[in-house]
Design an enzyme around this catalytic site. Structure first.
Site, mmCIF file in Angstrom:
data_model
loop_
_atom_site.group_PDB
_atom_site.id
_atom_site.type_symbol
_atom_site.label_atom_id
_atom_site.label_comp_id
_atom_site.label_asym_id
_atom_site.label_seq_id
_atom_site.Cartn_x
_atom_site.Cartn_y
_atom_site.Cartn_z
ATOM 1 N N PHE A 23 0.854 -1.429 0.089
ATOM 2 C CA PHE A 23 -0.026 -0.036 -0.008
ATOM 3 C C PHE A 23 0.825 1.201 -0.057
ATOM 4 O O PHE A 23 0.945 2.046 -0.803
ATOM 5 C CB PHE A 23 -0.992 -0.228 1.278
ATOM 6 C CG PHE A 23 -1.716 0.865 1.590
ATOM 7 C CD1 PHE A 23 -2.320 1.877 0.575
ATOM 8 C CD2 PHE A 23 -1.881 1.440 2.959
ATOM 9 C CE1 PHE A 23 -3.030 3.074 0.827
ATOM 10 C CE2 PHE A 23 -2.391 2.618 3.484
ATOM 11 C CZ PHE A 23 -3.182 3.336 2.293
ATOM 12 N N LEU A 51 6.258 -9.951 -2.721
ATOM 13 C CA LEU A 51 4.870 -10.394 -3.048
ATOM 14 C C LEU A 51 4.247 -11.416 -2.283
ATOM 15 O O LEU A 51 3.608 -12.337 -2.897
ATOM 16 C CB LEU A 51 4.971 -10.737 -4.544
ATOM 17 C CG LEU A 51 5.623 -9.649 -5.354
ATOM 18 C CD1 LEU A 51 5.558 -10.343 -7.079
ATOM 19 C CD2 LEU A 51 5.123 -8.441 -5.453
ATOM 20 N N THR A 87 9.498 -11.516 9.388
ATOM 21 C CA THR A 87 9.932 -10.489 8.497
ATOM 22 C C THR A 87 10.189 -9.174 9.199
ATOM 23 O O THR A 87 11.054 -8.439 8.918
ATOM 24 C CB THR A 87 8.572 -10.222 7.554
ATOM 25 O OG1 THR A 87 8.288 -11.210 6.716
ATOM 26 C CG2 THR A 87 8.386 -9.037 6.976
ATOM 27 N N THR A 106 5.739 2.609 12.794
ATOM 28 C CA THR A 106 4.376 3.079 12.998
ATOM 29 C C THR A 106 4.309 3.796 14.367
ATOM 30 O O THR A 106 5.219 3.672 15.263
ATOM 31 C CB THR A 106 3.613 1.769 12.939
ATOM 32 O OG1 THR A 106 2.465 2.048 13.399
ATOM 33 C CG2 THR A 106 4.293 0.749 13.917
ATOM 34 N N ASP A 107 3.301 4.646 14.396
ATOM 35 C CA ASP A 107 2.949 5.052 15.818
ATOM 36 C C ASP A 107 2.625 4.306 17.008
ATOM 37 O O ASP A 107 2.597 4.283 18.060
ATOM 38 C CB ASP A 107 1.905 6.346 15.645
ATOM 39 C CG ASP A 107 0.539 5.730 15.262
ATOM 40 O OD1 ASP A 107 0.402 4.803 14.941
ATOM 41 O OD2 ASP A 107 -0.330 6.622 15.287
ATOM 42 N N GLU A 108 2.307 2.679 16.778
ATOM 43 C CA GLU A 108 1.794 1.897 17.223
ATOM 44 C C GLU A 108 2.758 1.377 18.378
ATOM 45 O O GLU A 108 2.426 0.805 19.522
ATOM 46 C CB GLU A 108 1.384 0.599 16.751
ATOM 47 C CG GLU A 108 0.004 0.956 15.736
ATOM 48 C CD GLU A 108 -0.818 -0.260 15.226
ATOM 49 O OE1 GLU A 108 -0.763 -1.298 16.036
ATOM 50 O OE2 GLU A 108 -1.554 0.059 14.654
ATOM 51 N N TYR A 141 2.041 -7.168 16.363
ATOM 52 C CA TYR A 141 2.800 -6.532 15.334
ATOM 53 C C TYR A 141 3.578 -5.143 15.781
ATOM 54 O O TYR A 141 4.602 -4.889 15.445
ATOM 55 C CB TYR A 141 1.488 -5.746 14.412
ATOM 56 C CG TYR A 141 1.894 -4.844 13.608
ATOM 57 C CD1 TYR A 141 2.555 -4.851 12.639
ATOM 58 C CD2 TYR A 141 1.539 -3.401 13.913
ATOM 59 C CE1 TYR A 141 3.097 -3.823 11.653
ATOM 60 C CE2 TYR A 141 1.598 -2.317 13.088
ATOM 61 C CZ TYR A 141 2.377 -2.536 12.105
ATOM 62 O OH TYR A 141 2.783 -1.511 11.378
ATOM 63 N N ALA A 189 5.130 -4.981 18.691
ATOM 64 C CA ALA A 189 6.360 -5.334 19.362
ATOM 65 C C ALA A 189 7.289 -5.876 18.602
ATOM 66 O O ALA A 189 8.466 -5.310 18.580
ATOM 67 C CB ALA A 189 6.102 -6.489 20.205
ATOM 68 N N LYS A 231 7.653 -4.338 15.218
ATOM 69 C CA LYS A 231 8.014 -3.154 14.707
ATOM 70 C C LYS A 231 8.916 -2.257 15.796
ATOM 71 O O LYS A 231 10.035 -1.621 15.509
ATOM 72 C CB LYS A 231 6.738 -2.158 14.223
ATOM 73 C CG LYS A 231 5.790 -2.543 13.116
ATOM 74 C CD LYS A 231 6.687 -2.828 11.871
ATOM 75 C CE LYS A 231 7.015 -1.021 11.115
ATOM 76 N NZ LYS A 231 7.698 -1.643 9.787
ATOM 77 N N ASN A 273 -2.529 5.176 8.074
ATOM 78 C CA ASN A 273 -2.857 5.801 6.462
ATOM 79 C C ASN A 273 -4.026 5.087 5.686
ATOM 80 O O ASN A 273 -4.638 4.123 6.172
ATOM 81 C CB ASN A 273 -1.624 5.135 5.447
ATOM 82 C CG ASN A 273 -0.300 6.091 5.829
ATOM 83 O OD1 ASN A 273 0.387 6.214 4.818
ATOM 84 N ND2 ASN A 273 -0.163 6.145 7.250
ATOM 85 N N LEU A 313 -9.829 -1.195 8.257
ATOM 86 C CA LEU A 313 -10.988 -0.858 8.270
ATOM 87 C C LEU A 313 -11.595 -0.232 7.109
ATOM 88 O O LEU A 313 -12.736 -0.356 6.723
ATOM 89 C CB LEU A 313 -10.885 0.072 9.690
ATOM 90 C CG LEU A 313 -12.467 0.698 9.754
ATOM 91 C CD1 LEU A 313 -13.270 -0.345 10.510
ATOM 92 C CD2 LEU A 313 -12.237 1.958 10.805
#
Ligand code: NAD
Ligand code: DAU
Length: 351
Positions: A13, A37, A102, A132-134, A157, A159, A161, A187, A197
């Site tokens: 994306f 991919l 990954t 990310t802000d997470e 996720y 953790a 990042k 985004n 979402l």
């Protein structure tokens, strides 16, 4: 000055918007898109630029060091913008190990290969890590995430990042690699995979399918149009100070339920449906495990130090996004056939 930039995750994306921007805006640069991919990678996202003379594609998994070394040599990579990742929180809850492989192992692999390829001249090459802000966790009592907010990741996720961010900074400190990190909020926009979402709701409203809202829909996210994030990445790549972190956000907080209602209203108008019809599709379902309540970015630093700010108002961006999905039905069909059906059934059928 000419550069050969390796952009990882360029078929996804955000990556596809970054690749498109760099290929079009910098004809003097060579852009090498490296992507495994996975289900989220789609070369259809890059149709407009696939024939450009400064664009190259390499199908490689960042977990494979040998193939990464080959790509670095073949193209004489001068800089990296690293976006490749497993990116969906719900998938991280059911399969955390893929995220470690990954996001953590893959990132360290890439750092190692870059470090060897650039040995003796580490100060001349940039490794830019997109995060990310997470990683900052969940805001419960007001306030905003700033660059110095302590990390407090709450999902597998985030953790993974957070771990990758720490490794990038560790390579900067230990080996004096030239690195920069940016942490962005949610985004939205064209080419967003319909597991998230906003595109999921657009797809379901179009097809008169239930709109699964987790819990009471009270969770808050700060939304930024994807092209504004791509512009911010361009800004940080060219103007960011080595060793620094930049928060990127839209100053645009929405409760999930309000976003879903807005999408229903706009889609009713665009599809010529009776007002209120799509809202009847809203279905409150079991909450996401450990669901973060609120994210909100303070993007003052990038605004004041590098001169970046969002260009689009949310209402405008949402219009563009809905219009893109309605005009690109074929794209949506291609990504929602096959394994998407199975994923959807497993996640939502028993909720
Ligand atoms: P995405 O899931 O749409 O795309 C990820 C891309 O990475 C895909 O093209 C996929 O094929 C590729 N990929 C996955 N595993 C790979 C591997 N092992 N080797 C090589 N390629 C691999 O993700 P996105 O939403 O575009 O996010 C891109 C980056 O931006 C991620 O690092 C994510 O953490 C970060 N980010 C995303 C958001 C958001 O709202 N989507 C916000 C802030 C930061
Ligand atoms: O904040 C940046 C992050 O934003 C990125 O790092 C992630 O890669 C990206 O996926 C996104 O994470 P979120 O979990 O916030 O995005 P998602 O679209 O999955 O969910 C947005 C909100 O909507 C969240 O509170 C969960 C809720 N939700 C999501 C889905 C898929 C629902 O209520 N129903 C759903 O079906």
């Amino acid at each position: 000055m000419s550069k050969t930039i390796l952009i990882t995750g360029g078929a996804g994306f955000i990556g596809s918007h970054v690749v498109r921007l760099f290929v079009n805006q910098y004809p003097e640069y060579k852009i090498v898109n490296l992507d495994a991919l996975t289900y989220a990678g789609n070369l259809e996202n890059l149709k407009e630029i696939e024939g450009a003379p400064n664009y190259f594609f390499e199908k490689v998994d960042i977990q494979n060091a040998e193939e990464l070394e080959f790509v670095f040599k073949k193209h004489a990579i001068s800089d990296v913008i690293h976006l490749a990742a497993e990116s969906h929180v719900d998938r991280s809850i059911s399969d955390p190990l893929s995220f470690v492989k990954t996001n953590v192992f893959g990132t360290v692999n890439l750092l190692n290969v870059a470090k060897s390829a650039w040995a003796g001249e580490l100060d001349q090459h940039l490794f830019y890590h997109v995060s990310t802000d997470e990683v900052y966790g969940s805001l419960h009592d007001g306030g905003f995430f700033v660059e110095t907010t302590p990390y407090d990741p709450q999902s597998p996720y985030s953790a993974s990042k957070a771990a990758s961010d720490h490794f990038v900074r560790a390579y900067s400190n230990t080996y004096k690699m030239k690195t920069v990190v940016s942490n962005c909020s949610n985004n939205y926009g064209p080419n967003h995979f319909p597991e998230k979402l906003i595109p999921l709701c657009i797809h379901n409203i179009k097809n008169m399918k239930p709109l699964p809202v987790y819990g009471k829909g009270e969770n808050v996210r700060d939304w930024l149009f994807v092209k504004d994030h791509a512009r911010a990445i361009d800004t940080v790549f060219h103007k960011g100070k080595p060793g620094e972190t930049y928060n990127i956000g839209g100053f645009n907080e929405w409760k999930n339920i309000d976003i879903v209602r807005l999408l229903c209203k706009k889609m009713d108008e665009k599809l010529g449906r009776e007002p209120g019809i799509s809202e009847t599709l809203i279905t409150f379902v079991q909450d996401r495990a450990g669901h973060d309540l609120r994210y909100a970015i303070d993007a003052t630093k990038i605004q004041q130090e590098l001169g970046w700010e969002p260009s689009l108002q949310f209402e405008e961006g949402i219009e563009l996004t809905i219009d893109w999905y309605l005009a690109n039905q074929e794209w949506l069909e291609h990504v929602t056939t096959g394994s998407y059906q199975e994923y959807y059934k497993n996640l939502y059928d028993n909720r």
